[in-house]
Design a protein around this motif. Sequence first.
Motif, PDB file in Angstrom:
ATOM      1  N   PRO A   2       0.809  -1.221   0.000  1.00 57.09           N
ATOM      2  CA  PRO A   2       0.000   0.000   0.000  1.00 57.09           C
ATOM      3  C   PRO A   2       0.845   1.275   0.000  1.00 57.09           C
ATOM      4  N   VAL A   3       1.963   1.278   0.714  1.00 51.30           N
ATOM      5  CA  VAL A   3       2.823   2.462   0.759  1.00 51.30           C
ATOM      6  C   VAL A   3       3.502   2.669  -0.597  1.00 51.30           C
ATOM      7  N   GLY A   5       2.481   1.733  -3.458  1.00 55.31           N
ATOM      8  CA  GLY A   5       1.460   2.107  -4.431  1.00 55.31           C
ATOM      9  C   GLY A   5       1.130   3.582  -4.446  1.00 55.31           C
ATOM     10  N   GLN A   6       1.422   4.287  -3.356  1.00 54.59           N
ATOM     11  CA  GLN A   6       1.124   5.715  -3.269  1.00 54.59           C
ATOM     12  C   GLN A   6       2.255   6.595  -3.801  1.00 54.59           C
ATOM     13  N   LEU A   7       3.407   6.006  -4.131  1.00 59.08           N
ATOM     14  CA  LEU A   7       4.530   6.785  -4.658  1.00 59.08           C
ATOM     15  C   LEU A   7       4.256   7.141  -6.117  1.00 59.08           C
ATOM     16  N   GLN A   8       3.847   8.371  -6.350  1.00 60.49           N
ATOM     17  CA  GLN A   8       3.385   8.774  -7.675  1.00 60.49           C
ATOM     18  C   GLN A   8       4.482   8.830  -8.732  1.00 60.49           C
ATOM     19  N   CYS A  27      -3.576  -4.648  -5.378  1.00 58.16           N
ATOM     20  CA  CYS A  27      -3.330  -3.269  -5.829  1.00 58.16           C
ATOM     21  C   CYS A  27      -4.684  -2.562  -5.932  1.00 58.16           C
ATOM     22  N   GLY A  30      -6.309   3.362  -8.041  1.00 57.11           N
ATOM     23  CA  GLY A  30      -5.515   4.573  -7.900  1.00 57.11           C
ATOM     24  C   GLY A  30      -4.091   4.364  -7.412  1.00 57.11           C
ATOM     25  N   THR A  31      -3.648   3.116  -7.260  1.00 59.11           N
ATOM     26  CA  THR A  31      -2.277   2.873  -6.811  1.00 59.11           C
ATOM     27  C   THR A  31      -1.357   2.613  -8.003  1.00 59.11           C
ATOM     28  N   GLU A  33       0.209   4.658  -9.926  1.00 56.79           N
ATOM     29  CA  GLU A  33      -0.260   5.462 -11.058  1.00 56.79           C
ATOM     30  C   GLU A  33       0.800   5.710 -12.123  1.00 56.79           C
ATOM     31  N   ALA A  55      -5.758   0.737 -11.119  1.00 53.20           N
ATOM     32  CA  ALA A  55      -4.393   0.546 -10.610  1.00 53.20           C
ATOM     33  C   ALA A  55      -3.467   0.187 -11.769  1.00 53.20           C
TER      34      ALA A  55
END
Length: 116
Positions: A2-3, A5-8, A27, A30-31, A33, A55
């Motif tokens: 989850p962490v 996945g948030q790294l754009q 996933c 929105g992860t 991206e 995702a």
Amino acid sequence: MPVLGQLQNLTVLRLLANSYLGEKIVCPPGTFEGLEVLKLWMLKDLKNWELEEGAMKKLKELNIRCCSKLENIPIRLLEQGTFKDLTLTNMPEKFKQTVEMNNPWEQADGTQNGTA
């Protein structure tokens, strides 16, 4: 996951030899991206991978090597318009057959774009 996945700005992710010990990767929407390249190598416990809608929308290349328990590649991933290259190395024959059966971009001559 989850962490990560948030790294754009993450464009390449390599999960190599026991770097992920879970049996399942999920996933959420929105992860990942910006992710364009994903390598899953020698993840001995990984069995299942779920990719929810939205995702990994930009993923172009997937390389899976020696993940002998992995049962699937998300169909949603193979159907994305950006996806171009799939490499399977030292994977069980049953896994390869399942991927080939669900591969929407099989060419007319029976070959597949990037599947090995």
